[in-house]
Write a protein that holds these residues in place. Structure first.
Motif, short mmCIF file in Angstrom:
data_model
loop_
_atom_site.label_atom_id
_atom_site.label_comp_id
_atom_site.label_asym_id
_atom_site.label_seq_id
_atom_site.Cartn_x
_atom_site.Cartn_y
_atom_site.Cartn_z
N THR A 66 4.34 3.06 -13.33
CA THR A 66 4.02 3.92 -12.20
C THR A 66 5.05 3.72 -11.09
N HIS A 67 5.57 4.84 -10.60
CA HIS A 67 6.50 4.80 -9.46
C HIS A 67 5.70 5.07 -8.18
N TYR A 68 5.99 4.30 -7.15
CA TYR A 68 5.31 4.48 -5.87
C TYR A 68 6.35 4.69 -4.76
N ASP A 69 5.97 5.44 -3.75
CA ASP A 69 6.81 5.59 -2.56
C ASP A 69 6.25 4.68 -1.48
N TYR A 70 7.13 3.86 -0.89
CA TYR A 70 6.67 2.99 0.21
C TYR A 70 7.36 3.49 1.47
N TYR A 71 8.34 2.80 1.99
CA TYR A 71 9.09 3.37 3.11
C TYR A 71 10.04 4.44 2.58
N VAL A 72 10.50 4.20 1.34
CA VAL A 72 11.44 5.11 0.71
C VAL A 72 10.85 5.52 -0.64
N GLN A 73 11.32 6.65 -1.18
CA GLN A 73 10.81 7.13 -2.46
C GLN A 73 11.14 6.17 -3.61
N ASP A 74 10.22 6.04 -4.54
CA ASP A 74 10.42 5.22 -5.74
C ASP A 74 10.78 3.77 -5.44
N LYS A 116 0.85 -1.19 0.00
CA LYS A 116 0.00 0.00 0.00
C LYS A 116 0.88 1.24 0.00
N ALA A 117 1.24 1.62 -1.20
CA ALA A 117 2.19 2.72 -1.36
C ALA A 117 1.50 3.88 -2.05
N SER A 118 2.10 5.08 -1.95
CA SER A 118 1.46 6.22 -2.59
C SER A 118 2.13 6.52 -3.92
N GLU A 119 1.28 6.82 -4.89
CA GLU A 119 1.78 7.04 -6.25
C GLU A 119 2.64 8.29 -6.29
N ASN A 120 3.77 8.17 -7.00
CA ASN A 120 4.67 9.30 -7.12
C ASN A 120 4.57 9.91 -8.51
N CYS A 121 4.81 9.12 -9.53
CA CYS A 121 4.68 9.64 -10.89
C CYS A 121 4.44 8.51 -11.87
N ARG A 122 4.08 8.88 -13.07
CA ARG A 122 3.67 7.92 -14.07
C ARG A 122 4.32 8.23 -15.42
#
Lengths: 104, 286
Positions: free
Chosen positions: B128-136, B50-56
């Protein structure tokens, strides 16, 4: 007009081949001269994009109609573009039966 | 170090292992880690991570279009096309690229002496790049509906990964082109299997594939606990290391069905995943 029919063997009394582009033989029937010719389908075991290649081959042979029980979407698209008429037949018909229909 | 998680048979636990390893490494170990979802036809890691979307980013190919007026029907484009995507009928004045079969390699454009070919950009997927504990940390490849170029999207997804640390690649099932596109870029291939005749049958295919690719490999047995001897016989005969065995437990299946990572709350499972990582990286400096 020359009609192409996918055939499972090179004999008139056999059933048409269920697969259009991957059939064993093509039966070419000339509706004017009543000439019947069986040609081995060299594309039968090709890996990819058999439909379009077969249509290209058939069109090169001057075919203007195809009788088959099924034609794939890629092949159909090109048949349509080249104005080759496709007629979908029943599966359990022999080559002879289709020729009879064409003669009537 | 790139690690591909493959299986041969679908449903053996590729995603369980990929997401489990990823979560354990990023949360409990010191290594840099990235997770790539290379199962681009049906990416599912995002359900568990469950990560947040960073860029596409879009994944595109250039589909050639032939201008019939300029074409002299010399046939050069057709002869260089490795995918038989060009249909040409000089008497009918007909030449066209079959889009579904074109891989966008550009060879026809290169050889055309009449400059009769131009390229149209077509989208085949997105990354799609996601940030979890760390970016990307988590990158997902996803194919467009109706597209058939899995390998293109997979290669592009792998290109988006960093260079350092552990890169986990969740592979598609089977042993066909998309799996090769994933496994061939890996330094190590994990084969997930299960103690069933189906699991064994497809494991044999996968083991063959990995050997031919010349990759280091090991096995994770998921749903372990069923006494299915032929699987262990095969593994012993072929001297493939078993990296870990995940026991068949109702709690794991329940957590998984809710989109949770079973290893997050279960100490025993966490130890198994740590064991898998240690087995792989022992002897290899990251």
């Amino acid at each position: 007009m020359i009609v192409a029919i996918p055939s499972s063997t090179d004999k008139k009394d056999t059933l048409i081949d269920d697969r259009f582009a991957r059939c064993a033989f093509f039966c070419f029937y000339n509706t004017e001269t009543k000439d019947i010719q069986f040609i081995v389908n060299n594309f039968k075991n090709a890996t990819e994009g058999v439909g379009p290649q077969v249509v290209e081959f058939l069109a090169g042979k001057g075919i203007s109609a195809v009788y088959a029980s099924e034609v794939g979407p890629k092949a159909q698209k090109i048949l349509d573009k080249l104005n080759i008429r496709t007629t979908i037949t029943g599966k359990k018909q022999t080559i002879q039966q289709i020729i009879n229909q064409l003669d009537n | 170090m790139k690690i591909a998680i493959t299986s041969g048979k679908g449903g053996t636990g590729k995603t369980t292992v990929s997401t489990g390893l990823f979560h354990i490494i990023t949360r409990y170990l010191k290594y840099n880690v990235q997770l790539l979802d290379c199962d681009v036809e049906e990416p599912d890691c995002h359900i568990f991570i469950k990560a947040s979307e960073n860029c596409r980013y879009p994944v595109t190919i250039a589909i050639p279009e032939i201008e019939t007026e300029k074409c002299t029907f010399c046939g050069k484009c057709k002869s260089v096309c490795a995918y038989n995507a060009i249909i040409m009928l000089p008497p009918a004045g007909y030449i066209e690229v079959v889009e579904d079969m074109c891989h966008g390699c550009g060879a026809c454009l290169y050889v055309c002496p009449e400059k009769a070919i131009r390229e149209n950009i077509k989208s085949v997927g997105k990354i799609t790049h996601y940030d979890y504990y760390v970016q990307d940390e988590f990158i997902e490849g996803r194919m467009d509906v109706g597209s058939a170029l899995q390998t293109r999207v997979i290669r592009e997804t792998i290109n988006h990964a960093g260079e350092d640390g552990i890169i986990l690649m969740d592979s598609p099932p089977g042993t066909s082109c998309p799996v090769i596109a994933t496994a061939s870029k890996a330094d190590y291939v994990i084969m997930v299997t299960e103690p069933t005749p189906f699991g064994l049958y497809d494991l044999k295919l996968m083991a063959d594939t990995v050997r031919q690719l010349g990759k280091k490999h090991g096995i994770v047995i998921n749903k372990a606990g069923f006494d299915y001897e032929p699987l262990y016989n095969f593994i012993n005969e072929n001297k493939i290391p078993i990296l870990g065995e995940i026991p068949f437990k109702r709690e794991y299946a329940e957590a998984y069905s809710k989109g949770m990572i079973p290893a997050d709350s279960d100490v025993e499972l966490r130890k198994i995943f740590m064991g898998i990582i240690n087995s792989i990286i022992n002897g290899k400096t990251l």
